[in-house]
Design a protein around this motif. Structure first.
Motif: not given
Length: 632
Positions: A266-273, A316-325
């Motif tokens: 959890m150190r970084n304020d941002r991760d990635w998609a 941001p931050k430790n992203p979880h769900g990824l959904n396409t509209s």
């Protein structure tokens, strides 16, 4: 005049008071209502109860009536898939996949072992994400795919017979988690994320050097169920989805820190998609521009930062769900440890990969703040999104275009409503939402805790599925349903999109191995009742028709390996037979016109009864036979 302590967002407390969360939530919504004309969505306890009762009455599915939707629920730790009717929320069937099921014989019969592997050593599964195959972005009802996080597998279920017909173990990785399907032109690929980084080679040496640890994004050919390619990434992969062009897939990625402890992740304020360019990956595989790892022949490409195959969008931050509209315009990445959902414009990805943008964040067109612990987002097809807030125990309804306008500096509120759910929701899923046909009728919320919602059943509590009517401007809770650990995710498909068989066809590939063996033995499965001895291997062929087995006695010797083939000659749907050999751990289901087989060792001399264990007739109890085992 409405009293302040009578204002609720979802459901009030039974004592007549209001929880701190409910009070703060209602106050926040009242502020939004005053600014945007949403005051009508701030309900008294009485008006909420009346609205919910109206929704329940409008959508009662009476005895003998059929539901509008099939719902496919992941069975979680049970390793199965549950089939539900929606909106009744009646359980219709359970499809065993990674588990052993004594009712159907899954994990016991030879046909199921053909799928699981006859040397299968795993008796457990952790089934998370069920998804239905598509043609041109619409459900075609052919297959349902689901992952096994526990043992790094992906399974395919034939929806015409609701049976699992293929299971693939993904090499070079551990823990398949997020899974979604290519939407157009059809489901050529099953995209699935391996979550945890491991060293390569993973052979017990160099286990502390994290520079050599990585995980991969995987694509499985939907027809052959062979792994088509793997792409190495930076970080831990979480959830994934695909676009409506067939060109891109996107995955959330956490632990950019490559940490091994909770605080470190959890150190970084941002991760990635991470966005994957499928066409470039396919071309590299076709050109042979890849490597392989260990004994696996699967093409492996390097998609870490700087690769032509991927782009890393900071979110941001430790992203979880990824959904396409469902309109195909946006990928949505839920922040989990940020109160935000990041909106990524898919039409900007061509420029991103072409190098025409200044930075990866230029594809972000919105980042609405919704509440604490956003996990998953679903859609109604009318421009609204619905995001679960795990910590707040709420679902937030928000307007996508208004959120984008707000991001661009306009003074516009995008929140439409927040509804309390019980408690700590994970996935949510609206009807037809992963397809072009999202119809905005129903929303299922899968909550991790039920607390006091149901009768107590001991220290292990059920979890809670809730059904919400989203057909109007207000979300209305209409159903609570306890469920066993852990449902995790579901998908809702219109009933006309699934075409099931009433009885089996005699040449069904599901029991092709039985037919092949019968042909070698000169047996006609539909007609013969014979015993074939081949050394110490004995094959027993019998037919059944209610209420009798046509072979009511057979003899074997102690120590023989016995395989029993039963062919159900009944042609009426529902007339399913069973075969259970007492004290041998043998039981299986044989549906109309099906052949099923099971192999066991006759290691106990004496008389052993077998019987039909699926009720089939008034004389069902009389449907029996004997195996006579001669002492060695």
């Amino acid at each position: 005049m409405t009293k302040k302590d009578d204002i609720v967002q979802g459901e009030g407390t039974k004592s007549g008071g209001l929880s701190r969360r409910g009070f703060l939530g209602a106050t926040a919504l009242a502020g939004i209502g005053g600014a945007t004309g949403l005051g009508s969505l701030v309900m008294t306890r009485e008006s909420f109860a009346a609205a919910a009762e109206e929704a329940r009455n409008n959508y009662v599915v009476h005895p003998g009536e059929l539901d509008e939707y099939y719902g496919f629920w992941s069975g979680g730790h049970s390793g199965e898939v549950r089939v539900m009717g929606v909106p009744s929320m009646r359980e219709l069937m359970r499809i065993p996949v990674f588990n052993v099921d004594s009712a159907t014989g899954w994990g016991i019969t030879n046909e199921s072992k053909d799928v699981l592997g006859h040397d299968n050593t795993f008796l457990n599964g952790d089934a998370h994400h069920p998804h239905v195959s598509m043609t041109d972005g619409r459900y075609d009802g052919k297959y349902l795919f689901i992952n096994d996080k526990a043992n790094t597998r992906v399974a395919r279920i034939r929806l015409d017979i609701m049976k699992c017909d293929k299971i693939t173990t993904v090499p070079n990785v551990q823990a398949i988690h997020g899974l979604r399907l290519q939407k157009v032109p059809k489901t050529n690929y099953v995209f699935c994320n391996a979550e945890y980084v491991i060293p390569h080679p993973n052979e017990g040496s160099d286990m502390e050097n994290m520079e050599n640890h990585f995980t991969m994004f995987n694509a499985i050919d939907a027809e052959t169920m062979e792994v088509a390619f793997q792409v190495i990434v930076d970080g831990n992969l979480d959830n994934t989805d695909a676009d409506y062009t067939g060109r891109y897939a996107c995955s959330t990625c956490y632990n950019s820190e490559k940490a091994l402890d909770l605080a470190g992740t959890m150190r970084n304020d941002r991760d990635w998609a991470v966005v994957f360019h499928i066409e470039r990956i396919e071309k590299a595989v076709k050109d042979g521009s890849y490597k392989t790892i260990g004994d696996s022949k699967v093409p492996v490409l390097d998609g870490r930062k700087g690769s032509d195959f991927t782009r890393y969008i900071p979110v941001p931050k430790n992203p979880h769900g990824l959904n396409t509209s469902p309109d195909g315009k946006y990928f949505m990445a839920a922040g989990k440890l940020s109160p935000t959902v990041t909106i990524i414009a898919i039409d900007k990805l061509d420029d991103l990969f072409a190098g025409n943008l200044n930075e990866e964040r230029d594809v972000v067109v919105g980042e609405p703040e919704l509440g604490l612990g956003p996990l998953h987002t679903t859609f109604d097809g009318r421009g609204n999104a619905y995001t679960t807030l795990f910590i707040d125990s709420q679902v937030a309804k928000w307007n996508i275009e208004d959120a984008i306008r707000h991001y661009n500096g306009e003074q516009v509120d995008y929140l439409r409503q927040k509804l309390d759910v019980h408690y700590q929701p994970g996935h949510n899923h609206a009807s037809l939402t992963e397809s072009r046909d999202a119809d905005g009728k129903w929303l299922v919320v899968l909550s991790k805790f039920s607390k006091d919602r149901f009768l107590p059943v001991g220290p292990l509590h059920p979890e809670n599925d809730q059904l919400i009517d989203i057909s109007g401007e207000e979300m209305k809770l209409v159903h609570d349903g306890p469920t066993f650990a852990e449902p995790h995710d579901c998908i809702l498909v219109r009933r006309d999109q699934i075409q099931t068989k009433k009885i089996y066809e005699r040449d069904d590939p599901f029991f092709a191995s039985a037919r092949e063996q019968a042909e070698k033995d000169g047996i006609t499965l539909e007609a013969d009742n014979k015993v074939i001895r081949d050394g110490n291997k004995v094959r027993v062929y019998m037919t059944s028709i209610a209420p009798q087995f046509m072979l009511t006695e057979f003899k074997v010797k102690q120590g023989d390996e016995v395989t029993v083939y039963v062919t159900n000659l009944d042609t009426i749907e529902d007339v399913t037979h069973g075969f259970c050999m007492v004290n041998h751990g043998v039981s299986m289901e044989i549906s109309p016109q099906q052949t099923a087989s099971v192999t066991f060792t006759a290691d106990k001399p004496g008389v052993h009864w077998y019987y039909c264990n699926w009720f089939c007739h008034a004389l069902h109890m009389e449907m029996v036979g004997r195996m006579l085992v001669e002492k060695a």
